[in-house]
Design a protein around this motif. Structure first.
Motif, PDB file in Angstrom:
ATOM      1  N   LEU A 157       0.838  -1.193   0.000  1.00  0.00           N
ATOM      2  CA  LEU A 157       0.000   0.000   0.000  1.00  0.00           C
ATOM      3  C   LEU A 157       0.874   1.243   0.000  1.00  0.00           C
ATOM      4  O   LEU A 157       1.916   1.277   0.661  1.00  0.00           O
ATOM      5  CB  LEU A 157      -0.889   0.048   1.254  1.00  0.00           C
ATOM      6  N   SER A 158       0.421   2.268  -0.701  1.00  0.00           N
ATOM      7  CA  SER A 158       1.026   3.588  -0.602  1.00  0.00           C
ATOM      8  C   SER A 158      -0.092   4.602  -0.415  1.00  0.00           C
ATOM      9  O   SER A 158      -1.250   4.332  -0.725  1.00  0.00           O
ATOM     10  CB  SER A 158       1.867   3.914  -1.848  1.00  0.00           C
ATOM     11  N   VAL A 159       0.259   5.775   0.108  1.00  0.00           N
ATOM     12  CA  VAL A 159      -0.734   6.826   0.312  1.00  0.00           C
ATOM     13  C   VAL A 159      -0.447   7.964  -0.659  1.00  0.00           C
ATOM     14  O   VAL A 159       0.709   8.334  -0.888  1.00  0.00           O
ATOM     15  CB  VAL A 159      -0.760   7.315   1.776  1.00  0.00           C
ATOM     16  N   ASP A 160      -1.490   8.490  -1.246  1.00  0.00           N
ATOM     17  CA  ASP A 160      -1.394   9.587  -2.201  1.00  0.00           C
ATOM     18  C   ASP A 160      -1.221  10.892  -1.426  1.00  0.00           C
ATOM     19  O   ASP A 160      -2.159  11.356  -0.764  1.00  0.00           O
ATOM     20  CB  ASP A 160      -2.664   9.627  -3.061  1.00  0.00           C
ATOM     21  N   GLU A 161      -0.047  11.494  -1.486  1.00  0.00           N
ATOM     22  CA  GLU A 161       0.208  12.709  -0.719  1.00  0.00           C
ATOM     23  C   GLU A 161      -0.615  13.894  -1.215  1.00  0.00           C
ATOM     24  O   GLU A 161      -0.764  14.881  -0.486  1.00  0.00           O
ATOM     25  CB  GLU A 161       1.694  13.033  -0.717  1.00  0.00           C
ATOM     26  N   ASP A 162      -1.159  13.809  -2.416  1.00  0.00           N
ATOM     27  CA  ASP A 162      -2.054  14.877  -2.892  1.00  0.00           C
ATOM     28  C   ASP A 162      -3.421  14.825  -2.210  1.00  0.00           C
ATOM     29  O   ASP A 162      -4.209  15.768  -2.332  1.00  0.00           O
ATOM     30  CB  ASP A 162      -2.245  14.772  -4.412  1.00  0.00           C
ATOM     31  N   SER A 163      -3.698  13.734  -1.505  1.00  0.00           N
ATOM     32  CA  SER A 163      -5.015  13.558  -0.881  1.00  0.00           C
ATOM     33  C   SER A 163      -5.058  14.050   0.569  1.00  0.00           C
ATOM     34  O   SER A 163      -6.110  14.015   1.192  1.00  0.00           O
ATOM     35  CB  SER A 163      -5.427  12.084  -0.932  1.00  0.00           C
ATOM     36  N   TYR A 164      -3.920  14.480   1.100  1.00  0.00           N
ATOM     37  CA  TYR A 164      -3.879  15.004   2.469  1.00  0.00           C
ATOM     38  C   TYR A 164      -2.760  16.038   2.567  1.00  0.00           C
ATOM     39  O   TYR A 164      -1.972  16.207   1.634  1.00  0.00           O
ATOM     40  CB  TYR A 164      -3.698  13.881   3.493  1.00  0.00           C
ATOM     41  N   GLU A 165      -2.685  16.716   3.692  1.00  0.00           N
ATOM     42  CA  GLU A 165      -1.692  17.771   3.878  1.00  0.00           C
ATOM     43  C   GLU A 165      -0.568  17.313   4.801  1.00  0.00           C
ATOM     44  O   GLU A 165      -0.821  16.713   5.841  1.00  0.00           O
ATOM     45  CB  GLU A 165      -2.347  19.021   4.471  1.00  0.00           C
ATOM     46  N   GLY A 166       0.672  17.594   4.393  1.00  0.00           N
ATOM     47  CA  GLY A 166       1.801  17.395   5.292  1.00  0.00           C
ATOM     48  C   GLY A 166       2.701  16.228   4.986  1.00  0.00           C
ATOM     49  O   GLY A 166       3.688  16.013   5.702  1.00  0.00           O
ATOM     50  N   GLY A 167       2.435  15.450   3.933  1.00  0.00           N
ATOM     51  CA  GLY A 167       3.316  14.344   3.577  1.00  0.00           C
ATOM     52  C   GLY A 167       4.615  14.835   2.972  1.00  0.00           C
ATOM     53  O   GLY A 167       4.626  15.801   2.204  1.00  0.00           O
ATOM     54  N   ARG A 168       5.728  14.146   3.274  1.00  0.00           N
ATOM     55  CA  ARG A 168       7.036  14.603   2.816  1.00  0.00           C
ATOM     56  C   ARG A 168       7.872  13.515   2.154  1.00  0.00           C
ATOM     57  O   ARG A 168       9.078  13.661   2.011  1.00  0.00           O
ATOM     58  CB  ARG A 168       7.837  15.187   3.983  1.00  0.00           C
ATOM     59  N   MET A 169       7.241  12.435   1.748  1.00  0.00           N
ATOM     60  CA  MET A 169       8.016  11.368   1.115  1.00  0.00           C
ATOM     61  C   MET A 169       7.871  11.350  -0.395  1.00  0.00           C
ATOM     62  O   MET A 169       8.608  10.632  -1.069  1.00  0.00           O
ATOM     63  CB  MET A 169       7.640  10.005   1.710  1.00  0.00           C
ATOM     64  N   GLY A 170       6.925  12.091  -0.913  1.00  0.00           N
ATOM     65  CA  GLY A 170       6.771  12.178  -2.358  1.00  0.00           C
ATOM     66  C   GLY A 170       5.904  11.082  -2.936  1.00  0.00           C
ATOM     67  O   GLY A 170       5.235  10.333  -2.217  1.00  0.00           O
ATOM     68  N   PRO A 171       5.884  10.967  -4.270  1.00  0.00           N
ATOM     69  CA  PRO A 171       5.039   9.967  -4.937  1.00  0.00           C
ATOM     70  C   PRO A 171       5.382   8.540  -4.490  1.00  0.00           C
ATOM     71  O   PRO A 171       6.538   8.225  -4.211  1.00  0.00           O
ATOM     72  CB  PRO A 171       5.356  10.172  -6.422  1.00  0.00           C
ATOM     73  N   GLY A 172       4.347   7.714  -4.434  1.00  0.00           N
ATOM     74  CA  GLY A 172       4.572   6.313  -4.062  1.00  0.00           C
ATOM     75  C   GLY A 172       4.969   6.137  -2.614  1.00  0.00           C
ATOM     76  O   GLY A 172       5.761   5.245  -2.287  1.00  0.00           O
ATOM     77  N   HIS A 173       4.410   6.943  -1.725  1.00  0.00           N
ATOM     78  CA  HIS A 173       4.737   6.940  -0.299  1.00  0.00           C
ATOM     79  C   HIS A 173       4.267   5.632   0.349  1.00  0.00           C
ATOM     80  O   HIS A 173       3.079   5.444   0.581  1.00  0.00           O
ATOM     81  CB  HIS A 173       4.025   8.152   0.305  1.00  0.00           C
TER      82      HIS A 173
END
Length: 217
Positions: A157-173
């Motif tokens: 599983l990965s999380v889409d950082e465009d769907s929430y605020e504050g992620g810092r790992m980039g695409p394919g998190h």
């Protein structure tokens, strides 16, 4: 009967969701025929005691919790074929022990506030993800990690950082993955911050699949 040892000792931040997590794992054990023991006592981690279990589940454990003998017993257990499951804050455990970092697959770094996000299922061919939609809307505490585990694990599983605020790992998190250490199978999911999560059938199925995936045989 399959034996699971659920370990939730904390020597750092303690999640309020731990009792709900223990209860959910006991329920899963009753439904699936797992014998579940839960403890926060690190003295359970001896070579002799661990022989009674097929897998260990680290449920939002934190900080340094083991002495050298207990570390050696866990390492021997996994390298000889015992399973490891890490849930949520399990990646905040034993920062100064390289082997535990290998088990978890990555070390927690930081997180933004709890909020909704969209999870991408990267691999449906796994018991922890086979039941999930391609894009799964979920509310959690979205962990960033000190390094990207992707080169060393099978990302589920990965999380889409465009769907929430504050992620810092980039695409394919990455937020859930599996891998092997020695002869042992390992599974980690960063999900499970809230107590309410453990009442959700979709999340329980995710945990059940992760557990069954690490069992010997």
């Amino acid at each position: 009967m399959t034996g699971l040892l659920v370990f939730s000792a904390t020597n750092g931040y303690r999640h309020d969701s731990i009792p709900a997590g223990v209860a959910a794992l006991r329920d899963l054990g009753a439904e699936a025929g797992f014998d579940v023991d839960a403890t926060e006592d690190p003295t359970y981690f001896t070579t002799r005691s661990l022989r009674g279990y097929d897998a260990v589940v680290f449920l939002s454990s934190s900080g340094t919790v083991f002495d050298d003998e207990q570390r050696a017993a866990l390492e021997r257990f996994v390298r000889d074929g015992g399973g490891y499951v890490g849930i949520h804050a399990a990646s905040t455990t034993e920062y100064d022990w390289p082997f535990y970092g290998e088990l978890a697959g990555a070390r927690f770094d930081r997180h933004p506030p709890v909020q909704p996000g969209v999870i991408t299922v990267e691999d449906h061919d796994h018991p922890a993800t086979a039941h999930l939609p391609a894009r799964w809307e979920w509310t959690d505490e979205w962990y960033d990690f000190r390094s990207d585990p992707r080169p060393h694990v099978r990302v589920l599983l990965s999380v889409d950082e465009d769907s929430y605020e504050g992620g810092r790992m980039g695409p394919g998190h990455p937020i859930a993955w599996c891998h092997r250490v020695g002869s042992g199978r390992c599974f980690y999911t960063a999900l499970g911050h809230t107590a309410e999560a453990f009442d959700e059938p979709v999340f329980r199925a995710h945990l059940h699949g992760g557990i069954t995936s690490v069992l010997p045989g």
